[in-house]
Design a protein around this motif. Structure first.
Motif, PDB file in Angstrom:
ATOM      1  N   GLN A  97       0.856  -1.010  -0.045  1.00 50.54           N
ATOM      2  CA  GLN A  97      -0.133  -0.232  -0.074  1.00 50.54           C
ATOM      3  C   GLN A  97       1.197   1.170  -0.043  1.00 50.54           C
ATOM      4  O   GLN A  97       0.458   2.268  -0.600  1.00 50.54           O
TER       5      GLN A  97
ATOM      6  N   ARG B  91      -1.888   9.155   3.536  1.00 52.14           N
ATOM      7  CA  ARG B  91      -2.187   9.143   1.961  1.00 52.14           C
ATOM      8  C   ARG B  91      -3.227  10.343   2.006  1.00 52.14           C
ATOM      9  O   ARG B  91      -4.068  10.490   2.566  1.00 52.14           O
TER      10      ARG B  91
ATOM     11  N   MET C  83      -1.679   6.120   7.725  1.00 53.42           N
ATOM     12  CA  MET C  83      -1.535   4.686   7.213  1.00 53.42           C
ATOM     13  C   MET C  83      -0.743   3.864   8.448  1.00 53.42           C
ATOM     14  O   MET C  83      -1.235   2.764   8.416  1.00 53.42           O
TER      15      MET C  83
END
Length: 627
Positions: free
Chosen positions: A257, A298, A308
């Motif tokens: 991610q 993010r 995150m």
């Protein structure tokens, strides 16, 4: 024989008026006339038996009578032969004792364009200023302050005016009285649950503070603060995954991610490494704790900035990788990690963004200006506005204070925020910087017709060196100039000085009550070490947060310092008339028009926002750093 009408201006603050008689001398190109001890504000007309020619100076002396009181003189205006209408001699300072004060006519001049008499005046003025404004010292590795330990040690012109001093003293006394009266109750009524902080929530809360109290657990509000909160100076776009972010086995999905957001240009970080190894405080024999978190965030397409992962401590050789906290963790563990970040942000905000970049930088600029630029100089008229772990943090922050970081276009570009529309701070800082830059360019263009004129101005070069080499203790290795070689470089340097003393300070100062009134959102201290497991209860969070007494102190001083100042002058709205002539007045009026337009447009924009950003509205930005 010439007839002169003379008006003597007195300030409108408390105690500005004096009953002492004032003696005046008019000094012209062809002679000097002593008018005798005959004046008391507001004015008088006299006849002079000699032809003075164009008036250059007014000298004045306040004589002692039965009593002697200081007098705040705003200006002397003279109308008569050789004045071409009315000649204005700005003062805007306290006249004390019975020394002779010399005031030059308000037309700005560089030293190369001055007559010999005025050059002598400039030299005498700077000699007196360098005696009154002396550099002090505090700790090694820090920029220099003005010498003095109490307000009474400062020159009278640098102290609060009586009305502001009265408001400041009265408000502080009330705040301390409330702290003493209610503080005793905190000892018998400690905080046991998070909701108990409600009784410490200030009565004079703002709508945004109310929103923070109700939504402080939300990830959206947590991320928003890095863009537009009390300290928007730490966030930057990631160019790579930080070296300190150790991803242990089992976090492959997280790494994927992070890499995805990095490639998309939507990965941001807030790194508090400056706090690593800082010695924490001991309060009432109780050890406090500091840590150096890293937050990875993010940026969503809708403008939300979401966390995150949080790493509370940097990795250490020979130790297991630091624990990583994720939004998917148990709610109390994730909340405690975010609370630690809030406390770390509080430390860097108050010491780095507010104290160093606001107050201490403004002090360097002010002292250097008073020591090197006489009142006749055009740049003086533009910019005159006026132990333990915390020292360690300030020393580290000073070592990181670069010239580019004090210019919003450069700073936002270096942090990758220029194109982030969700950064309301960034948008407003760029616009305000542009308005200030155009104002400075307009003024500089009136008095410097070439780059050579800038290079050949010894007073201007001395000002630049005084800031970089003396006040900032040799900051040329961090990009600060030691000389000004062009009009463009002068404009950038002067714009930096003005923005630092106005917009930069306002962005760090005005949000304190909004974001710190609800203690758990930005606690001033932490009483337990960072968690070593994710088995966290509400009691663990409460035991880590400030005690009721510590929280009340934070609330009291946050409310006192963060309140809207009843006695303030907004940016560009000063009453003082430092310049004579239509050219500077036209540039100033354009500056004021642009500020009003920006203010009105931000008011309309903010009306449509769920969370208005007002800290850089020109009507709320003070004309100088005063608190």
């Amino acid at each position: 024989m010439g007839k002169y009408t003379i008006r003597v201006g007195t300030g409108d603050s408390l105690m500005a008026f004096s009953c002492n008689q004032v003696q005046l001398w008019l000094v012209g190109e062809h002679g000097e006339a002593d008018l005798g001890k005959r004046l008391r504000p507001p004015g008088v007309w006299v006849r002079v038996g000699v032809h003075l020619g164009r008036l250059l100076l007014v000298r004045l002396r306040k004589h002692k009578d039965l009593t002697d009181s200081d007098w705040f003189c705003t200006s002397i205006s003279v109308r008569g032969p050789g004045t071409q209408g009315e000649a204005l001699f700005p003062c805007y300072s306290w006249v004390q004792g019975n020394r002779v004060v010399c005031l030059a006519e308000g037309t700005a001049r560089t030293v190369s364009n001055d007559q010999s008499l005025l050059k002598t005046h400039r030299e005498q003025e700077l000699h007196e200023r360098k005696t009154a404004y002396r550099w002090g010292s505090w700790k090694d590795g820090l920029i220099l302050p003005v010498v003095g330990r109490t307000p009474c040690d400062l020159p009278r012109n640098e102290r609060f005016r009586e009305d502001k001093d009265l408001d400041f003293s009265f408000s502080l006394a009330r705040a301390l009285e409330g702290l003493v009266l209610k503080g005793a109750l905190d000892l018998t009524n400690p905080v046991r649950r998070l909701e108990d902080f409600q009784r410490l929530f200030p009565c004079g809360k703002t709508p945004l503070a109310e929103r923070v109290r109700n939504s402080w657990k939300d990830d959206t509000l947590f991320g928003y603060q890095f863009l537009n909160g009390a300290n928007p100076m730490l966030l930057r776009r990631s160019a790579s995954l930080p070296a300190r972010l150790v991803l242990p086995p089992g976090t492959e999905d997280l790494k994927t991610q992070l890499q995805k957001e990095l490639q998309a240009g939507s990965l941001f970080e807030a790194d508090f490494s400056m706090l690593e190894g800082v010695k924490p405080n001991v309060i009432i024999l109780k050890q406090q704790y500091v840590t150096a978190p890293l937050v990875m965030l993010r940026l969503q397409p809708d403008g939300r900035l979401l966390p995150m992962v949080i790493q509370l401590q940097p990795p250490r050789p020979g130790c297991p990788p630091p624990m990583l906290f994720l939004p998917s963790d148990p709610p109390m563990a994730w909340l405690l990690a975010k609370t630690w970040v809030g406390s770390s942000d509080f430390q860097l905000h108050q010491l780095q963004s507010h104290l160093l970049r606001g107050h201490l930088m403004a002090e360097v600029i002010s002292v250097a200006t008073m020591r090197t630029l006489p009142s006749l100089h055009p740049i003086y008229k533009v910019v005159s506005t006026g132990s333990g772990g915390h020292v360690d943090i300030l020393q580290r922050a000073t070592a990181c204070l670069t010239y580019r970081s004090l210019s919003p276009p450069d700073d936002l570009a270096d942090r990758g925020l220029l194109d982030v529309k969700a950064s309301l701070y960034g948008q407003d800082a760029l616009r305000l910087w542009g308005i200030i830059s155009r104002y400075v360019e307009g003024m500089v263009g009136l008095f410097y017709k070439s780059d050579a004129a800038v290079r050949d101005d010894p007073e201007l070069q001395a000002w630049c060196r005084e800031i970089t080499e003396t006040g900032l203790q040799g900051a040329q290795d961090r990009g600060f100039p030691v000389s000004l070689e062009s009009r463009a470089q002068l404009c950038h340097f002067a714009s930096m000085c003005i923005f630092t003393c106005t917009g930069q300070h306002a962005s760090a100062h005005l949000g304190q009550l909004d974001w710190y009134a609800w203690i758990p959102n930005g606690p001033c201290t932490m009483r337990k070490p960072p968690p070593t497991s994710k088995d966290v209860t509400e009691k663990d969070i409460v035991d880590s947060l400030p005690t009721a007494h510590q929280a009340r102190m934070q609330k009291t001083f946050t409310k006192f310092l963060g309140r809207r100042q009843p006695v303030m002058v907004a940016l560009g709205q000063h009453k003082e008339k430092y310049f004579s002539g239509p050219g500077p007045q036209a540039v100033l009026e354009k500056f004021q028009e642009e500020l009003v337009a920006m203010d009105q447009e931000l008011e309309v924009r903010n009306a449509g926002l769920e969370l208005p950003y007002e800290y850089l509205r020109p009507s709320m930005v003070e004309n100088s750093v005063t608190i």
